[in-house]
Design an enzyme around this catalytic site. Sequence first.
Site, PDB file in Angstrom:
ATOM      1  N   ASP A 197       0.890  -1.151   0.000  1.00  0.00           N
ATOM      2  CA  ASP A 197       0.000   0.000   0.000  1.00  0.00           C
ATOM      3  C   ASP A 197       0.936   1.210   0.000  1.00  0.00           C
ATOM      4  O   ASP A 197       2.123   1.110   0.326  1.00  0.00           O
ATOM      5  CB  ASP A 197      -0.954   0.002   1.196  1.00  0.00           C
ATOM      6  CG  ASP A 197      -2.165   0.907   0.924  1.00  0.00           C
ATOM      7  OD1 ASP A 197      -2.056   1.811   0.067  1.00  0.00           O
ATOM      8  OD2 ASP A 197      -3.207   0.726   1.573  1.00  0.00           O
TER       9      ASP A 197
HETATM   10  C1  BGC Z   1      -5.022   3.132  -0.136  1.00  0.00           C
HETATM   11  C2  BGC Z   1      -5.014   2.110  -1.254  1.00  0.00           C
HETATM   12  C3  BGC Z   1      -4.829   2.812  -2.572  1.00  0.00           C
HETATM   13  C4  BGC Z   1      -3.540   3.614  -2.526  1.00  0.00           C
HETATM   14  C5  BGC Z   1      -3.224   4.360  -3.802  1.00  0.00           C
HETATM   15  C6  BGC Z   1      -3.818   4.062  -0.200  1.00  0.00           C
HETATM   16  O1  BGC Z   1      -3.977   5.102   0.687  1.00  0.00           O
HETATM   17  O2  BGC Z   1      -5.052   2.471   1.099  1.00  0.00           O
HETATM   18  O3  BGC Z   1      -6.191   1.369  -1.242  1.00  0.00           O
HETATM   19  O4  BGC Z   1      -4.825   1.887  -3.615  1.00  0.00           O
HETATM   20  O5  BGC Z   1      -3.640   4.569  -1.484  1.00  0.00           O
HETATM   21  O6  BGC Z   1      -4.085   5.430  -3.981  1.00  0.00           O
END
Ligand code: BGC
Length: 727
Positions: free
Chosen positions: A261
């Site tokens: 993540d």
């Molecule tokens: C989220 C993810 C997301 C990523 C990219 C993170 O803050 O938890 O689900 O895919 O950001 O935007």
Amino acid sequence: MKKIVLSLAAIALAACTQQSVQQTQWTDAEIEQKIDEILPQLTLEEKVALCHAQSKFSTAGVRRLGIPELWMSDGPHGVRAEINWDDWGYSHWTNDSCTAFPALTSLAASFNPDLAFEYGNAVAEEALYRGKDVMLGPGVNIYRTPLNGRNFEYLGEDPFLASQMVVPYVKGVQQNGVASCVKHFALNNQETQRNSVDVEVSDRALREIYLAPFEAAVTEGHAWSIMGSYNLFRGQHCCHNAVLNNILRNEWGFDGCVITDWGGAHDTKEAAENGLDIEMGTWTNGLTSSSRNAYDGYYLAKPYLEAIKKGEIDVKTLDAKARNILRLMFRTNMAKNIKSGCMGTDAHFATALSIAREGIVLLKNENKVLPLDPQTTMKIAVIGENATRSMMGGGSSELKSFFEISPLEGIKSHFPKAQIVHSMGYASGPEMFGRVLPSKLNADSLMNAALETVKGADLVIYVGGLTKAHEQDCEAGDRVGLELPFNQNELIEKVMEINPNIVGVFVTGNAFAMPWIDRMPAIVQAWYGGCQAGEAIADVLTGKVNPSGKLPFTFPVKLTDNGAHSFESAEVYPGRFESDSKEFYKEDILVGYRWHDTKNIAPLFAFGYGLSYTSFELSGIEAKMSGKKLTAKATVKNTGDCSGAEVLQVYVGKKDSRVLRAQKELKGFKKTTLEAGAQQTISIDIPTDKLAFFNEETQSWEVEKGTYVVYVGTASNNIAAEIEVEI
Ligand code: BGC
């Protein structure tokens, strides 16, 4: 307005020729052979460059060898608008609008795996059009608490339901040569302190509840990528947790890429050795600050290269990552045939509409208040901010939709002869940087105006619920309670005192308390329905569509009726942040309806529950064991006067088990559409190994011998027959 926007979209983007999805691709053997040829040609630096971000949503390729960059996008409800290279601002392209599909909660509520496949396929076609190789989604974190700000992005509280929906979604995406990145692995069941909460959970709950949909996505859906979660599990960050190698790769045979993540990596050695492949970041140094082109500071960038050069980390770890990444590329942006995709087609808008329609759950319909006659000339007072509020936000799943039909627009177009007036009744306040600012509108005036509006009306349609803003259905923070916000309960009570002829439509991604439920005759749970939300809601209100959605999670009467909240202890939720940030999942395997059933706590609305405008009866219910499978059978008859769909649900429980068991667990379901008077006999096979529990001592799945009870019905609290079978 809607028509103009639609036709513009159609002219600009409906150039999607129907391409065959069955295309010849590299075989597994060909891919491995190609990787064998490429790997020795790559320098250490080139291999390391594959393993970390070069921008917010891409990683570098190897230009001299023609290896392309890898491009990703959020996910999971459509392809997100373009984000700047180095910061979180939108790039304001003029051609990055998308079809906004309904939230995954709506998909889960449809109990229709065919729609999940259609959903995945449509999202991937749009991803291809936009040049994206990896779609970040779907999310399959189990609904543990109704406060989790991201439940709307997930597939509910039941691991079997989530598994049945995630597998076709992934297959639908990947048949296009776009990778699904199933997230967030694992135990990311809340947003409060998501970067530091350290989950302690039994091996049983881990395997039987929380990992189960990921396992299905990998072993049955063959997902090509997985996103590690922010939180820790047993003291180790999930993006480089031992479970990646031990369970995901070694047990399940995952051969794809593990992607962090954004900002989820915290240690070079662990990241190198524990099965992570690609590090993406929230800021340009990984986590905390932003500076231009500082991707070299990522844990899997220079620090990794240096540690390899110094001999502190084995270069084999890098070769393994490069192999996984190249394999992902040969499946996506280096596939033999790459489709061009399409965006905003009529087919995509139709898919979005089908999911929104099938997801809507009719919770209450006293005296058949619904459906309403579309030719009515009544005066209808539409009250509530969600009648007009845009619902495209919520954090990373935010979308720039071609259009969004609001509930008010839907109601207006579906009741052409009615006199329709709208009054907000409350105001949630504007959003800024993901936070909600108090509304400048006066709350008393808004309420008074609404009360005036309902006075002369024949019918009130209340459209309220939550929003996609901070501390509601939104990433990076949980809700603060089960109650509806912005004084809606008081507003609803006062409206009903004046005009009890009311239908409630609630737009949320989570359960909420309904202290006024006895006085509200009809209640529709509408979810976030994407671009077609208002159309689908009005279709259900008029009966153009007969509702067939079923709740994918339990609505508790009060928060402490929920397993995690029953302990009323920070240790169990949201974690003990005063000391070590540990959080103990003490409700163990008893998540959702498993808790309510086993502890005998009546829910407000049960898992699997949902009404229809027609009625169904089950007969001829049988369950028997034969060989390695259990077969449950029932005849579903539509006993009402209109066509409709019902979901036959089969739950199984174990009598006298030597381990803790839920009273019953969903093991099979089937949705069937029947004309008035028609009937169908449905047979559901359950392989006996699906009745296993995870034995913590032997660390393996075990099917206990003895008596099992098969519960056949149409909701977890509406069981028509209980039949004992022996294994
Ligand atoms: C989220 C993810 C997301 C990523 C990219 C993170 O803050 O938890 O689900 O895919 O950001 O935007």
